[in-house]
Design a protein around this motif. Structure first.
Motif, PDB file in Angstrom:
ATOM      1  N   PHE A   1       0.822  -1.212   0.000  1.00 29.16           N
ATOM      2  CA  PHE A   1       0.000   0.000   0.000  1.00 29.16           C
ATOM      3  C   PHE A   1       0.856   1.261   0.000  1.00 29.16           C
ATOM      4  O   PHE A   1       0.536   2.232  -0.674  1.00 29.16           O
ATOM      5  N   LEU A   2       1.946   1.255   0.772  1.00 31.71           N
ATOM      6  CA  LEU A   2       2.817   2.431   0.797  1.00 31.71           C
ATOM      7  C   LEU A   2       3.469   2.678  -0.563  1.00 31.71           C
ATOM      8  O   LEU A   2       3.553   3.810  -1.035  1.00 31.71           O
ATOM      9  N   LEU A   3       3.932   1.612  -1.204  1.00 30.18           N
ATOM     10  CA  LEU A   3       4.621   1.776  -2.488  1.00 30.18           C
ATOM     11  C   LEU A   3       3.676   2.198  -3.605  1.00 30.18           C
ATOM     12  O   LEU A   3       4.079   2.929  -4.515  1.00 30.18           O
ATOM     13  N   LEU A   4       2.437   1.752  -3.560  1.00 23.40           N
ATOM     14  CA  LEU A   4       1.501   2.143  -4.602  1.00 23.40           C
ATOM     15  C   LEU A   4       1.143   3.621  -4.533  1.00 23.40           C
ATOM     16  O   LEU A   4       0.599   4.173  -5.481  1.00 23.40           O
ATOM     17  N   ARG A   5       1.449   4.275  -3.422  1.00 26.52           N
ATOM     18  CA  ARG A   5       1.221   5.722  -3.305  1.00 26.52           C
ATOM     19  C   ARG A   5       2.392   6.537  -3.837  1.00 26.52           C
ATOM     20  O   ARG A   5       2.317   7.755  -3.898  1.00 26.52           O
ATOM     21  N   LEU A   6       3.488   5.891  -4.214  1.00 28.71           N
ATOM     22  CA  LEU A   6       4.692   6.597  -4.662  1.00 28.71           C
ATOM     23  C   LEU A   6       4.793   6.639  -6.180  1.00 28.71           C
ATOM     24  O   LEU A   6       4.160   5.860  -6.885  1.00 28.71           O
ATOM     25  N   ARG A   7       5.658   7.547  -6.637  1.00 28.12           N
ATOM     26  CA  ARG A   7       5.968   7.592  -8.071  1.00 28.12           C
ATOM     27  C   ARG A   7       6.715   6.321  -8.453  1.00 28.12           C
ATOM     28  O   ARG A   7       7.481   5.773  -7.662  1.00 28.12           O
ATOM     29  N   PRO A   8       6.539   5.846  -9.681  1.00 25.71           N
ATOM     30  CA  PRO A   8       7.191   4.603 -10.093  1.00 25.71           C
ATOM     31  C   PRO A   8       8.712   4.619  -9.965  1.00 25.71           C
ATOM     32  O   PRO A   8       9.315   3.593  -9.656  1.00 25.71           O
ATOM     33  N   SER A   9       9.338   5.759 -10.151  1.00 25.81           N
ATOM     34  CA  SER A   9      10.802   5.811 -10.099  1.00 25.81           C
ATOM     35  C   SER A   9      11.345   5.590  -8.692  1.00 25.81           C
ATOM     36  O   SER A   9      12.507   5.227  -8.538  1.00 25.81           O
ATOM     37  N   ARG A  10      10.532   5.760  -7.665  1.00 26.12           N
ATOM     38  CA  ARG A  10      11.011   5.632  -6.284  1.00 26.12           C
ATOM     39  C   ARG A  10      10.606   4.317  -5.635  1.00 26.12           C
ATOM     40  O   ARG A  10      11.048   4.025  -4.529  1.00 26.12           O
ATOM     41  N   ARG A  11       9.776   3.530  -6.277  1.00 33.98           N
ATOM     42  CA  ARG A  11       9.205   2.347  -5.629  1.00 33.98           C
ATOM     43  C   ARG A  11      10.240   1.311  -5.216  1.00 33.98           C
ATOM     44  O   ARG A  11      10.175   0.779  -4.109  1.00 33.98           O
ATOM     45  N   LEU A  12      11.175   0.988  -6.071  1.00 36.77           N
ATOM     46  CA  LEU A  12      12.128  -0.074  -5.757  1.00 36.77           C
ATOM     47  C   LEU A  12      13.024   0.313  -4.584  1.00 36.77           C
ATOM     48  O   LEU A  12      13.178  -0.458  -3.627  1.00 36.77           O
ATOM     49  N   ALA A  13      13.598   1.498  -4.621  1.00 34.08           N
ATOM     50  CA  ALA A  13      14.503   1.925  -3.546  1.00 34.08           C
ATOM     51  C   ALA A  13      13.763   2.035  -2.215  1.00 34.08           C
ATOM     52  O   ALA A  13      14.258   1.560  -1.183  1.00 34.08           O
ATOM     53  N   VAL A  14      12.594   2.624  -2.234  1.00 37.69           N
ATOM     54  CA  VAL A  14      11.824   2.756  -0.991  1.00 37.69           C
ATOM     55  C   VAL A  14      11.351   1.382  -0.517  1.00 37.69           C
ATOM     56  O   VAL A  14      11.355   1.096   0.689  1.00 37.69           O
ATOM     57  N   GLY A  15      10.980   0.505  -1.429  1.00 41.09           N
ATOM     58  CA  GLY A  15      10.530  -0.836  -1.060  1.00 41.09           C
ATOM     59  C   GLY A  15      11.613  -1.641  -0.377  1.00 41.09           C
ATOM     60  O   GLY A  15      11.371  -2.280   0.658  1.00 41.09           O
TER      61      GLY A  15
END
Length: 189
Positions: A105-119
């Motif tokens: 849920f947290l990652l789906l709220r982010l821009r695609p370019s930031r998802r992997l690093a934040v995940g």
């Protein structure tokens, strides 16, 4: 079953479901004025999912349990328990899937370019924070390396699920352009 995952999980679920409906409804009404309806609904559902998952994770991992002096504060050896025993298997599966929805849920709220690093960061930081809290702050909880490893793996499962679901959800939430020519699909003579 709810005792295995934390004594107050049933209460969190019972109170959380009506709260989720209210959160989704209020946020959807607030967001639909400046966003397409589907995007507003998706954002509201994701925000409700985040709130409910934070409550469930806190209930499961941070509530004190009856403490005896013989309990260890930290278990350093992973997988010392017998996985053929039912509650131990439930414990392993529960630890594996505990953080996956929250990270998703947290990652789906982010821009695609930031998802992997934040995940990846969340997959390591959340279980580490939970286990440190269990080891140092909360009486009656035991931190274990096994929980840390399984929590990180569960976070990575959530990261993978976000990568798989994000394009479909974005396509669903984006309004489709309506052609200007309404004779599309008709035969002209």
């Amino acid at each position: 079953m709810f005792r295995v995952f934390g004594g107050d999980l049933l209460e969190v679920v019972i109170l959380g479901l009506p709260a989720a409906v209210v959160i989704v409804g209020v946020r959807w009404l607030m967001l639909r004025t400046n966003r397409p309806q589907r995007q507003a609904l998706l954002d509201a559902v994701l925000e409700a999912g985040i709130v409910l998952n934070v409550g469930a994770v806190a209930s499961i991992t941070l509530m004190p349990e009856p403490y005896t002096e013989v309990q260890k504060r930290v278990v350093w050896e992973p997988w010392t328990s017998d996985l053929a025993y039912g509650p131990e298997r439930v414990q392993v599966i529960g630890n594996l899937i505990l953080l996956a929805p929250l990270v998703l849920f947290l990652l789906l709220r982010l821009r695609p370019s930031r998802r992997l690093a934040v995940g990846v960061t969340l997959s390591v930081a959340l279980p580490l924070a939970i286990e440190l809290g269990q080891a140092t702050i909360i009486a009656g909880r035991v931190a274990s390396i096994e929980d840390l490893i399984l929590g990180a793996a569960g976070g990575l499962l959530g990261t993978g699920a976000a990568a798989a679901l994000a394009p479909r959800l974005e396509r669903w939430a984006t309004p489709q352009a309506v052609p200007d020519d309404y004779s599309y699909g008709t035969v002209s003579r």
